[in-house]
Design a protein around this motif. Sequence first.
Motif, PDB file in Angstrom:
ATOM      1  N   PRO A   1      -6.509  -8.604  -4.414  1.00  0.00           N
ATOM      2  CA  PRO A   1      -6.022  -7.290  -3.973  1.00  0.00           C
ATOM      3  C   PRO A   1      -5.857  -7.190  -2.460  1.00  0.00           C
ATOM      4  O   PRO A   1      -4.924  -6.556  -1.969  1.00  0.00           O
ATOM      5  CB  PRO A   1      -7.101  -6.320  -4.470  1.00  0.00           C
ATOM      6  CG  PRO A   1      -7.707  -7.009  -5.638  1.00  0.00           C
ATOM      7  CD  PRO A   1      -7.699  -8.470  -5.278  1.00  0.00           C
ATOM      8  N   MET A   2      -6.760  -7.839  -1.716  1.00  0.00           N
ATOM      9  CA  MET A   2      -6.656  -7.783  -0.261  1.00  0.00           C
ATOM     10  C   MET A   2      -5.440  -8.572   0.225  1.00  0.00           C
ATOM     11  O   MET A   2      -4.668  -8.094   1.078  1.00  0.00           O
ATOM     12  CB  MET A   2      -7.926  -8.343   0.377  1.00  0.00           C
ATOM     13  CG  MET A   2      -7.993  -8.150   1.885  1.00  0.00           C
ATOM     14  SD  MET A   2      -9.585  -8.667   2.577  1.00  0.00           S
ATOM     15  CE  MET A   2     -10.659  -7.383   1.919  1.00  0.00           C
ATOM     16  N   ALA A   3      -5.237  -9.766  -0.341  1.00  0.00           N
ATOM     17  CA  ALA A   3      -4.091 -10.577   0.058  1.00  0.00           C
ATOM     18  C   ALA A   3      -2.779  -9.881  -0.298  1.00  0.00           C
ATOM     19  O   ALA A   3      -1.851  -9.802   0.509  1.00  0.00           O
ATOM     20  CB  ALA A   3      -4.165 -11.954  -0.612  1.00  0.00           C
ATOM     21  N   ALA A   4      -2.709  -9.351  -1.538  1.00  0.00           N
ATOM     22  CA  ALA A   4      -1.488  -8.661  -1.959  1.00  0.00           C
ATOM     23  C   ALA A   4      -1.305  -7.359  -1.190  1.00  0.00           C
ATOM     24  O   ALA A   4      -0.182  -6.957  -0.872  1.00  0.00           O
ATOM     25  CB  ALA A   4      -1.556  -8.384  -3.463  1.00  0.00           C
ATOM     26  N   GLY A   5      -2.419  -6.708  -0.875  1.00  0.00           N
ATOM     27  CA  GLY A   5      -2.351  -5.410  -0.212  1.00  0.00           C
ATOM     28  C   GLY A   5      -1.882  -5.466   1.223  1.00  0.00           C
ATOM     29  O   GLY A   5      -1.496  -4.437   1.789  1.00  0.00           O
ATOM     30  N   PHE A   6      -1.890  -6.656   1.838  1.00  0.00           N
ATOM     31  CA  PHE A   6      -1.403  -6.754   3.203  1.00  0.00           C
ATOM     32  C   PHE A   6       0.080  -6.369   3.289  1.00  0.00           C
ATOM     33  O   PHE A   6       0.568  -5.995   4.355  1.00  0.00           O
ATOM     34  CB  PHE A   6      -1.618  -8.158   3.768  1.00  0.00           C
ATOM     35  CG  PHE A   6      -3.014  -8.387   4.278  1.00  0.00           C
ATOM     36  CD1 PHE A   6      -3.598  -7.496   5.175  1.00  0.00           C
ATOM     37  CD2 PHE A   6      -3.760  -9.478   3.868  1.00  0.00           C
ATOM     38  CE1 PHE A   6      -4.891  -7.693   5.643  1.00  0.00           C
ATOM     39  CE2 PHE A   6      -5.056  -9.689   4.327  1.00  0.00           C
ATOM     40  CZ  PHE A   6      -5.620  -8.790   5.220  1.00  0.00           C
ATOM     41  N   ALA A   7       0.782  -6.466   2.161  1.00  0.00           N
ATOM     42  CA  ALA A   7       2.180  -6.029   2.148  1.00  0.00           C
ATOM     43  C   ALA A   7       2.290  -4.531   2.417  1.00  0.00           C
ATOM     44  O   ALA A   7       3.318  -4.048   2.904  1.00  0.00           O
ATOM     45  CB  ALA A   7       2.822  -6.369   0.798  1.00  0.00           C
ATOM     46  N   LEU A   8       1.225  -3.791   2.110  1.00  0.00           N
ATOM     47  CA  LEU A   8       1.245  -2.344   2.330  1.00  0.00           C
ATOM     48  C   LEU A   8       1.246  -2.002   3.819  1.00  0.00           C
ATOM     49  O   LEU A   8       1.736  -0.945   4.217  1.00  0.00           O
ATOM     50  CB  LEU A   8       0.037  -1.682   1.650  1.00  0.00           C
ATOM     51  CG  LEU A   8      -0.072  -1.859   0.135  1.00  0.00           C
ATOM     52  CD1 LEU A   8      -1.333  -1.173  -0.381  1.00  0.00           C
ATOM     53  CD2 LEU A   8       1.159  -1.325  -0.583  1.00  0.00           C
ATOM     54  N   VAL A   9       0.669  -2.878   4.630  1.00  0.00           N
ATOM     55  CA  VAL A   9       0.653  -2.632   6.076  1.00  0.00           C
ATOM     56  C   VAL A   9       1.650  -3.534   6.796  1.00  0.00           C
ATOM     57  O   VAL A   9       1.684  -3.554   8.034  1.00  0.00           O
ATOM     58  CB  VAL A   9      -0.766  -2.835   6.660  1.00  0.00           C
ATOM     59  CG1 VAL A   9      -1.707  -1.754   6.155  1.00  0.00           C
ATOM     60  CG2 VAL A   9      -1.314  -4.217   6.315  1.00  0.00           C
ATOM     61  N   GLY A  10       2.473  -4.243   6.030  1.00  0.00           N
ATOM     62  CA  GLY A  10       3.488  -5.112   6.615  1.00  0.00           C
ATOM     63  C   GLY A  10       4.422  -4.410   7.593  1.00  0.00           C
ATOM     64  O   GLY A  10       4.770  -4.986   8.635  1.00  0.00           O
TER      65      GLY A  10
ATOM     66  N   GLY B   1      -0.286  -2.675 -12.326  1.00  0.00           N
ATOM     67  CA  GLY B   1       0.385  -1.381 -12.457  1.00  0.00           C
ATOM     68  C   GLY B   1       0.068  -0.448 -11.300  1.00  0.00           C
ATOM     69  O   GLY B   1       0.966   0.161 -10.702  1.00  0.00           O
ATOM     70  N   VAL B   2      -1.206  -0.349 -10.964  1.00  0.00           N
ATOM     71  CA  VAL B   2      -1.613   0.518  -9.844  1.00  0.00           C
ATOM     72  C   VAL B   2      -1.096  -0.045  -8.520  1.00  0.00           C
ATOM     73  O   VAL B   2      -0.620   0.699  -7.657  1.00  0.00           O
ATOM     74  CB  VAL B   2      -3.145   0.678  -9.810  1.00  0.00           C
ATOM     75  CG1 VAL B   2      -3.580   1.429  -8.556  1.00  0.00           C
ATOM     76  CG2 VAL B   2      -3.623   1.415 -11.061  1.00  0.00           C
ATOM     77  N   GLY B   3      -1.164  -1.361  -8.356  1.00  0.00           N
ATOM     78  CA  GLY B   3      -0.632  -1.983  -7.141  1.00  0.00           C
ATOM     79  C   GLY B   3       0.849  -1.724  -6.972  1.00  0.00           C
ATOM     80  O   GLY B   3       1.330  -1.493  -5.854  1.00  0.00           O
ATOM     81  N   PHE B   4       1.579  -1.751  -8.085  1.00  0.00           N
ATOM     82  CA  PHE B   4       3.016  -1.458  -8.044  1.00  0.00           C
ATOM     83  C   PHE B   4       3.262  -0.038  -7.544  1.00  0.00           C
ATOM     84  O   PHE B   4       4.157   0.195  -6.724  1.00  0.00           O
ATOM     85  CB  PHE B   4       3.612  -1.638  -9.446  1.00  0.00           C
ATOM     86  CG  PHE B   4       5.037  -1.175  -9.567  1.00  0.00           C
ATOM     87  CD1 PHE B   4       6.075  -1.946  -9.065  1.00  0.00           C
ATOM     88  CD2 PHE B   4       5.333   0.037 -10.184  1.00  0.00           C
ATOM     89  CE1 PHE B   4       7.392  -1.511  -9.173  1.00  0.00           C
ATOM     90  CE2 PHE B   4       6.641   0.475 -10.292  1.00  0.00           C
ATOM     91  CZ  PHE B   4       7.678  -0.300  -9.783  1.00  0.00           C
ATOM     92  N   LEU B   5       2.451   0.908  -8.005  1.00  0.00           N
ATOM     93  CA  LEU B   5       2.614   2.298  -7.569  1.00  0.00           C
ATOM     94  C   LEU B   5       2.367   2.439  -6.068  1.00  0.00           C
ATOM     95  O   LEU B   5       3.103   3.149  -5.372  1.00  0.00           O
ATOM     96  CB  LEU B   5       1.664   3.207  -8.352  1.00  0.00           C
ATOM     97  CG  LEU B   5       1.959   3.367  -9.844  1.00  0.00           C
ATOM     98  CD1 LEU B   5       0.912   4.249 -10.504  1.00  0.00           C
ATOM     99  CD2 LEU B   5       3.359   3.949 -10.060  1.00  0.00           C
ATOM    100  N   PHE B   6       1.339   1.764  -5.563  1.00  0.00           N
ATOM    101  CA  PHE B   6       1.073   1.803  -4.121  1.00  0.00           C
ATOM    102  C   PHE B   6       2.254   1.203  -3.347  1.00  0.00           C
ATOM    103  O   PHE B   6       2.659   1.731  -2.299  1.00  0.00           O
ATOM    104  CB  PHE B   6      -0.202   1.035  -3.790  1.00  0.00           C
ATOM    105  CG  PHE B   6      -1.460   1.863  -3.883  1.00  0.00           C
ATOM    106  CD1 PHE B   6      -1.873   2.631  -2.802  1.00  0.00           C
ATOM    107  CD2 PHE B   6      -2.225   1.871  -5.037  1.00  0.00           C
ATOM    108  CE1 PHE B   6      -3.035   3.389  -2.873  1.00  0.00           C
ATOM    109  CE2 PHE B   6      -3.387   2.626  -5.118  1.00  0.00           C
ATOM    110  CZ  PHE B   6      -3.791   3.400  -4.041  1.00  0.00           C
ATOM    111  N   ALA B   7       2.798   0.100  -3.847  1.00  0.00           N
ATOM    112  CA  ALA B   7       3.919  -0.551  -3.166  1.00  0.00           C
ATOM    113  C   ALA B   7       5.143   0.359  -3.143  1.00  0.00           C
ATOM    114  O   ALA B   7       5.864   0.424  -2.137  1.00  0.00           O
ATOM    115  CB  ALA B   7       4.253  -1.873  -3.858  1.00  0.00           C
ATOM    116  N   VAL B   8       5.392   1.065  -4.242  1.00  0.00           N
ATOM    117  CA  VAL B   8       6.528   1.987  -4.299  1.00  0.00           C
ATOM    118  C   VAL B   8       6.359   3.108  -3.280  1.00  0.00           C
ATOM    119  O   VAL B   8       7.310   3.482  -2.577  1.00  0.00           O
ATOM    120  CB  VAL B   8       6.690   2.563  -5.720  1.00  0.00           C
ATOM    121  CG1 VAL B   8       7.683   3.727  -5.723  1.00  0.00           C
ATOM    122  CG2 VAL B   8       7.157   1.479  -6.680  1.00  0.00           C
ATOM    123  N   VAL B   9       5.146   3.644  -3.184  1.00  0.00           N
ATOM    124  CA  VAL B   9       4.889   4.726  -2.224  1.00  0.00           C
ATOM    125  C   VAL B   9       5.180   4.254  -0.805  1.00  0.00           C
ATOM    126  O   VAL B   9       5.847   4.949  -0.020  1.00  0.00           O
ATOM    127  CB  VAL B   9       3.431   5.220  -2.343  1.00  0.00           C
ATOM    128  CG1 VAL B   9       3.080   6.142  -1.173  1.00  0.00           C
ATOM    129  CG2 VAL B   9       3.231   5.951  -3.662  1.00  0.00           C
TER     130      VAL B   9
END
Length: 259
Positions: free
Chosen positions: A69-78, A171-179
């Motif tokens: 989740p941390m590695a994938a989540g870095f895209a959120l702050v990209g 599924g939840v990660g996808f929603l965060f990415a869309v936001v």
Amino acid sequence: MTTTRHLDASRPELRRIGTAELATALRRGWADFLATPTQLMFLCVLYPVIGLVAATLAAGGEVMHLFYPMAAGFALVGPIAALGLYEISRRREAGLPASWMNVFDVLKSPALPGIVALALLLVVLFLAWLLAADAIYAATLGTLPAQPGQDMTTLLFSTEEGRRMILLGNGVGFLFAVVVLVLTVVSFPMLLDRDGGVAQAVGTSLRAVALNPMPMALWGLIVAVLLLLGSLPLFIGLAVVLPVLGHATWHLYRLVVVR
């Protein structure tokens, strides 16, 4: 030499785009990267961060489930990391000298307070994603009795709890990415280009996605696939993928938002 920025509080006009414009944005992003290579700068930033995260997780086995989740989540702050790339593309477009040193010109932007506020929102979303991922683990694999030498990969695919974790987590990660996509696809470049405030920039980003839902969805998919491919060879590819996507996002903004 001074640079010119728009100080415009009017509501920007938007264009409809298609797949051809996405290809154009990527092509121009690649051209910007070749003209002003920044891969060494990204390697210098990426590897200490990745090493620190890996060492922290290895030292605390109880949080190993947050590594992905941390590695994938870095895209959120990209988009925060791409701010300097937007500035380089902006300067090249204006016919001004551009080098990797210009990434720091973001700090001179009149819209810096708005940029910081939007960046903090992304950090909050990143932390919220980690909390959500931790809760999902606790409700799925975390319910299984601990056994020495358990391999998480095996548990993920061989147990009902693991499969449920994969489904819920993605599924939840996808929603965060869309936001994040909806909020920032044009807002950060717009703040650098014209200081109309955070509300206008985010509102324009929302309108841009509403006007071009399919192209923007495809753009999000392109970004996700390229980030995945760049991560596979020990994250080395991200040193090229991240700059190209950053430059391309600037050009996507230019193609969507009328000057």
